[in-house]
Write a protein that holds these residues in place. Structure first.
Motif, short mmCIF file in Angstrom:
data_model
loop_
_atom_site.label_atom_id
_atom_site.label_comp_id
_atom_site.label_asym_id
_atom_site.label_seq_id
_atom_site.Cartn_x
_atom_site.Cartn_y
_atom_site.Cartn_z
N TYR A 128 0.79 -1.23 0.00
CA TYR A 128 0.00 0.00 0.00
C TYR A 128 0.83 1.28 0.00
N MET A 129 2.07 1.20 0.42
CA MET A 129 2.88 2.42 0.51
C MET A 129 4.04 2.44 -0.49
N GLY A 130 4.40 1.27 -1.02
CA GLY A 130 5.50 1.24 -1.98
C GLY A 130 6.86 1.40 -1.33
N LYS A 131 6.91 1.42 -0.01
CA LYS A 131 8.18 1.54 0.71
C LYS A 131 8.07 0.80 2.03
N SER A 132 9.19 0.54 2.65
CA SER A 132 9.19 -0.23 3.90
C SER A 132 8.67 0.62 5.05
N PRO A 133 8.17 -0.03 6.12
CA PRO A 133 7.70 0.72 7.28
C PRO A 133 8.80 1.58 7.91
N SER A 134 10.02 1.04 7.97
CA SER A 134 11.11 1.81 8.60
C SER A 134 11.45 3.05 7.79
N LEU A 135 11.46 2.94 6.46
CA LEU A 135 11.73 4.13 5.64
C LEU A 135 10.59 5.13 5.77
N TYR A 136 9.36 4.63 5.80
CA TYR A 136 8.22 5.55 5.96
C TYR A 136 8.32 6.31 7.28
N ARG A 138 10.99 7.09 8.96
CA ARG A 138 12.04 8.11 8.84
C ARG A 138 11.52 9.32 8.07
N ILE A 139 10.81 9.07 6.98
CA ILE A 139 10.28 10.16 6.16
C ILE A 139 9.22 10.94 6.93
N HIS A 140 8.36 10.24 7.65
CA HIS A 140 7.33 10.93 8.44
C HIS A 140 7.96 11.85 9.48
N ARG A 141 8.97 11.36 10.15
CA ARG A 141 9.65 12.18 11.15
C ARG A 141 10.30 13.40 10.49
N PHE A 142 10.89 13.19 9.32
CA PHE A 142 11.50 14.29 8.57
C PHE A 142 10.45 15.34 8.23
N ARG A 143 9.29 14.89 7.78
CA ARG A 143 8.23 15.83 7.42
C ARG A 143 7.73 16.60 8.64
N GLN A 144 7.70 15.95 9.79
CA GLN A 144 7.32 16.65 11.02
C GLN A 144 8.30 17.79 11.30
N VAL A 145 9.57 17.52 11.07
CA VAL A 145 10.59 18.55 11.31
C VAL A 145 10.38 19.72 10.34
N THR A 146 10.14 19.42 9.07
CA THR A 146 9.98 20.51 8.10
C THR A 146 8.75 21.35 8.39
N SER A 147 7.67 20.73 8.87
CA SER A 147 6.49 21.52 9.20
C SER A 147 6.71 22.31 10.48
N SER A 148 7.51 21.78 11.41
CA SER A 148 7.82 22.50 12.64
C SER A 148 8.70 23.71 12.37
N LEU A 149 9.44 23.67 11.28
CA LEU A 149 10.34 24.78 10.94
C LEU A 149 9.59 26.10 10.85
N GLN A 150 8.32 26.04 10.44
CA GLN A 150 7.55 27.27 10.25
C GLN A 150 7.34 28.02 11.57
N THR A 151 7.60 27.36 12.69
CA THR A 151 7.48 28.05 13.98
C THR A 151 8.79 28.72 14.38
N ASN A 152 9.81 28.63 13.47
CA ASN A 152 11.11 29.26 13.71
C ASN A 152 11.84 28.70 14.94
N GLU A 153 11.65 27.43 15.20
CA GLU A 153 12.34 26.82 16.32
C GLU A 153 13.80 26.57 15.96
N LYS A 154 14.63 26.46 16.98
CA LYS A 154 16.04 26.11 16.79
C LYS A 154 16.13 24.63 16.42
N PHE A 155 17.17 24.28 15.66
CA PHE A 155 17.33 22.89 15.25
C PHE A 155 17.46 21.95 16.45
#
Length: 200
Positions: A128-136, A138-155
């Motif tokens: 259903y996803m075309g990718k492994s659960p572990s890769l998904y 990692r990507i989901h966590r990455f996307r959370q970081v990119t959306s959090s960036l809009q709050t101007n938080e420190k890395f």
């Protein structure tokens, strides 16, 4: 008319055009595509389908849409066309798996909570996803970081809030997915238009 379905992109994609193109892009969140194209088959060894024509009337409908100049009207007609194809597949199992993966559950714990083997979970996820659960995950966590960036938080704050061990771990994971460190990545993207899709 060329029609492609991209679904297994594991690196951020920056699309640029040398000249204007007349095209339509439809972005589906995970699993949503199966509500409109239930027969689609994803593969973990490919990243797209060429000559994507899921319905007999698909090509003619899209060609008519591409001739339209009014973008609002074009969007309305496209939406109505997709709604006419709406389907209600049985996705409860994969939805449950996906939700738990996004909540940070370990794969063994997900499988055990659902009474399935880890191998079966893995096969279902790939289907259903075309990718492994572990890769998904990692990507989901990455996307959370990119959306959090809009709050101007420190890395460093972002790394802790998104379950990275420390900032070096955050930087390594970020570079593994994007090829660059966070400061360079965020300096070179435009996140002001809510179009930071990055992964499919």
């Amino acid at each position: 008319m060329d029609s492609f379905l991209f679904y297994n992109i594991s690196k951020p994609v920056n699309v640029t055009y040398e000249e204007p193109r007349n095209e339509l892009t439809i972005y589906f969140k995970p699993l949503a595509i199966f509500h409109f194209f239930p027969e689609v088959s994803l593969s973990s060894t490919a990243d797209h389908l060429e000559n994507f024509k899921p319905y007999p009337d698909y090509q003619s409908e899209i060609q008519d849409l591409l001739k339209m100049n009014n973008k609002d009207e074009q969007a309305n007609i496209l939406e109505n066309y997709l709604i006419s194809k709406l389907f209600s597949p049985k996705l409860e199992m994969i939805q449950d798996i996906l939700q738990k993966a996004e909540e940070g559950w370990k794969l063994n714990d997900i499988a055990e909570s659902m009474g399935i083997s880890r191998q079966y979970l893995h096969r279902t996820f790939l289907k259903y996803m075309g990718k492994s659960p572990s890769l998904y995950k990692r990507i989901h966590r990455f996307r959370q970081v990119t959306s959090s960036l809009q709050t101007n938080e420190k890395f460093i704050s972002l790394s802790h809030e998104n379950s990275f061990f420390d900032q070096p771990h955050f930087n390594r994971e970020f570079k593994a997915l994007t090829g660059v460190v966070p400061t360079i990545f965020f300096k070179n993207i435009n996140d002001s238009k809510d179009m930071l899709w990055l992964f499919v």
